[in-house]
Design a protein around this motif. Sequence first.
Motif, PDB file in Angstrom:
ATOM      1  N   CYS A 103       1.077  -1.444   0.015  1.00  0.00           N
ATOM      2  CA  CYS A 103      -0.048   0.152   0.416  1.00  0.00           C
ATOM      3  C   CYS A 103       0.955   1.355   0.139  1.00  0.00           C
ATOM      4  O   CYS A 103       0.494   2.646  -0.573  1.00  0.00           O
ATOM      5  CB  CYS A 103      -0.917  -0.088   1.590  1.00  0.00           C
ATOM      6  SG  CYS A 103      -2.185  -1.575   1.514  1.00  0.00           S
ATOM      7  N   GLU A 104       1.956   1.712   0.705  1.00  0.00           N
ATOM      8  CA  GLU A 104       2.969   2.502   0.687  1.00  0.00           C
ATOM      9  C   GLU A 104       3.304   2.277  -0.438  1.00  0.00           C
ATOM     10  O   GLU A 104       3.727   3.648  -0.970  1.00  0.00           O
ATOM     11  CB  GLU A 104       3.838   1.910   1.752  1.00  0.00           C
ATOM     12  CG  GLU A 104       4.977   3.347   1.573  1.00  0.00           C
ATOM     13  CD  GLU A 104       5.067   3.950   3.023  1.00  0.00           C
ATOM     14  OE1 GLU A 104       4.477   3.293   4.380  1.00  0.00           O
ATOM     15  OE2 GLU A 104       6.361   4.527   3.823  1.00  0.00           O
ATOM     16  N   LEU A 105       3.385   1.997  -1.021  1.00  0.00           N
ATOM     17  CA  LEU A 105       4.900   2.040  -2.692  1.00  0.00           C
ATOM     18  C   LEU A 105       3.293   1.606  -3.750  1.00  0.00           C
ATOM     19  O   LEU A 105       3.575   2.630  -4.827  1.00  0.00           O
ATOM     20  CB  LEU A 105       5.845   1.240  -2.898  1.00  0.00           C
ATOM     21  CG  LEU A 105       6.783   1.471  -2.215  1.00  0.00           C
ATOM     22  CD1 LEU A 105       8.058   0.268  -2.555  1.00  0.00           C
ATOM     23  CD2 LEU A 105       7.005   3.267  -2.161  1.00  0.00           C
ATOM     24  N   ARG A 106       2.855   1.421  -3.931  1.00  0.00           N
ATOM     25  CA  ARG A 106       1.840   1.141  -4.902  1.00  0.00           C
ATOM     26  C   ARG A 106       0.388   1.757  -5.280  1.00  0.00           C
ATOM     27  O   ARG A 106       0.522   2.929  -6.110  1.00  0.00           O
ATOM     28  CB  ARG A 106       1.454  -0.258  -5.048  1.00  0.00           C
ATOM     29  CG  ARG A 106       2.868  -1.168  -5.926  1.00  0.00           C
ATOM     30  CD  ARG A 106       3.009  -2.849  -5.668  1.00  0.00           C
ATOM     31  NE  ARG A 106       4.059  -3.403  -5.703  1.00  0.00           N
ATOM     32  CZ  ARG A 106       4.781  -4.313  -6.052  1.00  0.00           C
ATOM     33  NH1 ARG A 106       3.986  -4.568  -6.744  1.00  0.00           N
ATOM     34  NH2 ARG A 106       5.646  -4.647  -5.367  1.00  0.00           N
ATOM     35  N   PRO A 107      -0.681   1.430  -4.718  1.00  0.00           N
ATOM     36  CA  PRO A 107      -1.942   1.989  -5.197  1.00  0.00           C
ATOM     37  C   PRO A 107      -1.834   3.703  -5.213  1.00  0.00           C
ATOM     38  O   PRO A 107      -1.976   3.988  -6.006  1.00  0.00           O
ATOM     39  CB  PRO A 107      -3.214   1.503  -4.543  1.00  0.00           C
ATOM     40  CG  PRO A 107      -2.053   0.413  -3.344  1.00  0.00           C
ATOM     41  CD  PRO A 107      -0.743   0.656  -4.175  1.00  0.00           C
ATOM     42  N   GLY A 108      -0.803   4.328  -3.886  1.00  0.00           N
ATOM     43  CA  GLY A 108      -1.342   5.226  -3.414  1.00  0.00           C
ATOM     44  C   GLY A 108      -0.311   6.247  -4.804  1.00  0.00           C
ATOM     45  O   GLY A 108      -0.809   7.562  -5.239  1.00  0.00           O
ATOM     46  N   LEU A 109       0.848   5.985  -4.889  1.00  0.00           N
ATOM     47  CA  LEU A 109       2.063   6.557  -5.782  1.00  0.00           C
ATOM     48  C   LEU A 109       1.501   6.400  -6.989  1.00  0.00           C
ATOM     49  O   LEU A 109       2.182   6.927  -7.936  1.00  0.00           O
ATOM     50  CB  LEU A 109       3.534   6.286  -5.168  1.00  0.00           C
ATOM     51  CG  LEU A 109       4.444   6.155  -4.062  1.00  0.00           C
ATOM     52  CD1 LEU A 109       5.853   5.796  -3.600  1.00  0.00           C
ATOM     53  CD2 LEU A 109       3.538   7.570  -3.822  1.00  0.00           C
ATOM     54  N   ILE A 110       1.799   5.217  -7.403  1.00  0.00           N
ATOM     55  CA  ILE A 110       1.018   5.414  -8.790  1.00  0.00           C
ATOM     56  C   ILE A 110      -0.073   5.951  -9.242  1.00  0.00           C
ATOM     57  O   ILE A 110      -0.646   7.125 -10.173  1.00  0.00           O
ATOM     58  CB  ILE A 110       1.276   3.663  -9.354  1.00  0.00           C
ATOM     59  CG1 ILE A 110       2.884   2.825  -9.538  1.00  0.00           C
ATOM     60  CG2 ILE A 110       0.633   3.597 -11.174  1.00  0.00           C
ATOM     61  CD1 ILE A 110       2.347   1.540  -9.034  1.00  0.00           C
ATOM     62  N   GLY A 111      -0.727   5.991  -8.130  1.00  0.00           N
ATOM     63  CA  GLY A 111      -2.773   6.558  -8.246  1.00  0.00           C
ATOM     64  C   GLY A 111      -2.302   7.905  -8.833  1.00  0.00           C
ATOM     65  O   GLY A 111      -2.985   8.460  -8.632  1.00  0.00           O
ATOM     66  N   TRP A 112      -1.480   9.121  -7.263  1.00  0.00           N
ATOM     67  CA  TRP A 112      -0.721  10.170  -7.436  1.00  0.00           C
ATOM     68  C   TRP A 112      -0.731  10.293  -9.083  1.00  0.00           C
ATOM     69  O   TRP A 112      -0.882  11.585  -9.681  1.00  0.00           O
ATOM     70  CB  TRP A 112       0.260  10.281  -6.943  1.00  0.00           C
ATOM     71  CG  TRP A 112       1.007  11.656  -6.772  1.00  0.00           C
ATOM     72  CD1 TRP A 112       0.152  12.565  -7.107  1.00  0.00           C
ATOM     73  CD2 TRP A 112       1.940  11.611  -6.153  1.00  0.00           C
ATOM     74  NE1 TRP A 112       1.482  13.492  -7.073  1.00  0.00           N
ATOM     75  CE2 TRP A 112       2.576  13.374  -5.812  1.00  0.00           C
ATOM     76  CE3 TRP A 112       3.430  10.858  -4.996  1.00  0.00           C
ATOM     77  CZ2 TRP A 112       3.115  14.034  -5.133  1.00  0.00           C
ATOM     78  CZ3 TRP A 112       4.051  11.633  -4.541  1.00  0.00           C
ATOM     79  CH2 TRP A 112       4.191  13.586  -4.481  1.00  0.00           C
ATOM     80  N   VAL A 113       0.616   9.699  -9.509  1.00  0.00           N
ATOM     81  CA  VAL A 113       0.487  10.074 -11.232  1.00  0.00           C
ATOM     82  C   VAL A 113      -0.292   9.960 -11.527  1.00  0.00           C
ATOM     83  O   VAL A 113      -0.629  10.729 -12.861  1.00  0.00           O
ATOM     84  CB  VAL A 113       1.756   8.627 -12.011  1.00  0.00           C
ATOM     85  CG1 VAL A 113       2.161   8.859 -12.772  1.00  0.00           C
ATOM     86  CG2 VAL A 113       3.002   8.818 -10.668  1.00  0.00           C
ATOM     87  N   LEU A 114      -1.606   9.121 -12.214  1.00  0.00           N
ATOM     88  CA  LEU A 114      -2.582   8.606 -12.766  1.00  0.00           C
ATOM     89  C   LEU A 114      -3.210  10.108 -12.503  1.00  0.00           C
ATOM     90  O   LEU A 114      -4.291  10.407 -13.509  1.00  0.00           O
ATOM     91  CB  LEU A 114      -3.166   7.698 -12.687  1.00  0.00           C
ATOM     92  CG  LEU A 114      -2.256   5.654 -13.471  1.00  0.00           C
ATOM     93  CD1 LEU A 114      -3.179   4.946 -13.004  1.00  0.00           C
ATOM     94  CD2 LEU A 114      -1.425   6.726 -14.528  1.00  0.00           C
ATOM     95  N   ILE A 115      -3.789  10.498 -11.946  1.00  0.00           N
ATOM     96  CA  ILE A 115      -4.248  11.404 -11.378  1.00  0.00           C
ATOM     97  C   ILE A 115      -3.999  13.339 -11.698  1.00  0.00           C
ATOM     98  O   ILE A 115      -4.657  13.369 -12.536  1.00  0.00           O
ATOM     99  CB  ILE A 115      -4.958  11.836  -9.631  1.00  0.00           C
ATOM    100  CG1 ILE A 115      -5.462  10.211  -9.166  1.00  0.00           C
ATOM    101  CG2 ILE A 115      -5.171  13.449  -9.513  1.00  0.00           C
ATOM    102  CD1 ILE A 115      -5.465  10.365  -7.414  1.00  0.00           C
ATOM    103  N   ASN A 116      -3.035  13.148 -11.625  1.00  0.00           N
ATOM    104  CA  ASN A 116      -1.913  14.021 -12.439  1.00  0.00           C
ATOM    105  C   ASN A 116      -2.536  13.808 -13.321  1.00  0.00           C
ATOM    106  O   ASN A 116      -2.390  15.420 -14.235  1.00  0.00           O
ATOM    107  CB  ASN A 116      -0.315  14.395 -11.846  1.00  0.00           C
ATOM    108  CG  ASN A 116      -0.391  14.790 -11.063  1.00  0.00           C
ATOM    109  OD1 ASN A 116      -1.261  15.098 -10.106  1.00  0.00           O
ATOM    110  ND2 ASN A 116       1.049  14.989 -10.434  1.00  0.00           N
TER     111      ASN A 116
END
Length: 432
Positions: free
Chosen positions: A208-221
């Motif tokens: 959870c610390e590295l995948r859904p949130g961080l990758i999600g951050w890039v896709l949201i941007n």
Amino acid sequence: MGIPFTDKNPRSKANEFFGPIGTSILVPVIPSVIYALYFACNDSSGGCPQPLAAIPFFSYRAVSSLTWWKGLWDAQAFLVYCAWMAFNVLAWAILPGDWVDGVELRDGTRQKYKINAFSTLLLAIGLTLGTIIRGGSQSFTWIYEHFLGLVTASIVYSILQTAVLYFWSFKEDKLLALGGNSESHIYNFWIGRELNPTIGSLDLKSFCELRPGLIGWVLINISMACEQAVRSGGHITDSMLLILIFQGSYVFDALYNEPAILTQMDITTDGFGFMLNIGDLSWVPFTYTLQARYLAFNPITLGYFWSTIIFSVNAIGYYIFRASNSEKDEFRKGKNPKNLSFMPTTRGTKLLISGWWGWLQHPNYFGDILMTASWCAATGLRSPIPYFQIVYFVILLLHRQARDNEACEKKYGKDWEVYKTLVPYKIFPYIY
Ligand SMILES: NC(=O)C1=CN([C@@H]2O[C@H](COP(=O)(O)OP(=O)(O)OC[C@H]3O[C@@H](n4cnc5c(N)ncnc54)[C@H](OP(=O)(O)O)[C@@H]3O)[C@@H](O)[C@H]2O)C=CC1
Ligand SMILES: CC(C)=CCC[C@@H](C)[C@H]1CC=C2C3=C(CC[C@@]21C)[C@@]1(C)CC[C@H](O)C(C)(C)[C@@H]1CC3
């Protein structure tokens, strides 16, 4: 319900985050801040603070109506959020990756981690860019349009996951986090009881610390950039481009260096409680995207001069952040190619006293803060709201420094006092 303790899992003190009172305030405050940032900065508010009563979230009349509460929920967004989590699990399971050992735990065991977050990021970005190339910018604005629903989905998901893990932690034979077994349920809920909850061989905390949130951050941007392009006839501004590059490279760096996270306090020491669940799954993707979201409906052109200055601050920050983190990682692996001076300690591990770690106690925090400052600066000076990020981040790192200092006092005793006289500044050179 009494909270058990044993030799393996001793009773801990509820003394961080202002104890049970502090954590019972933080649990409702964190989701409220995520919502407040949405309501204070969206298309209708224009991203500028309005009189509080004009913002629905702060207006008694709005909040007391059921319709307003129903507006927070979006079933489609919840399904998409669950599908996103499933995509990340599938990618973890299917994509190849080396298995590495984490640090030795206090029961002598080591947790195993599959290293393929970077290839998951490449896959997600590849699919996204493929969608945009085929369907144009308008094919990827869904996230922008359903932002509020996605915020709710992530909060609901985080609460459910934390609750399930909390109950699960009472099953016997679990190794608990040393800080998360106090007498207070709310405190333990915040810190997390079990140290390394897993499903099969999937370690949930690092996942959870590295995948859904961080990758999600890039896709949201990327979705915010698409929204800006749709509104302006196909172009994005230099400020939006800078944010995509800065924050995208920050996430690339984190996932490329995935094994480095395995020695950090979140993974080695903290439980997987509400703090990290909501932090990883909701706070990171939905507040770290504030600059791109603001620019989606407030296109700001910086010009060459300001773009160059802001780019340079980010580049200097990134250089300090990466060089100092790599210097410590190499040293901890027993290498010292630059022949840096170090001090031996009675604990056995050595402490660097020259190079980046001889300059500041946390040179990496300083670099990180410079980068965050440049992200905020890229949004111009029309609204203070996107500057929330730097205020929050300085508070987070000051608090983190204090927690790490306490941990190092315990680990190193008198040697830590000596180190602090040799390296007196904590985060900001010649200031603090
Ligand atoms: N973007 C974000 O939201 C966030 C980013 N971060 C980033 O995460 C990164 C890691 O941060 P964090 O784990 O908190 O802290 P640090 O990377 O500063 O690690 C602290 C640990 O390093 C070791 N250490 C301290 N001084 C020395 C020295 N002189 N020589 C050798 N080892 C030393 C000690 O552990 P030991 O001796 O046991 O090895 C200490 O406990 C940072 O770059 C930070 O900016 C962190 C939080 C949030
Ligand atoms: C307000 C609130 C709920 C705070 C919880 C804190 C979390 C948001 C942060 C604690 C440590 C983090 C780290 C990163 C993201 C933020 C959280 C989860 C990190 C993954 C960002 C990318 C970096 O390169 C990193 C890998 C060093 C970093 C690790 C710590």
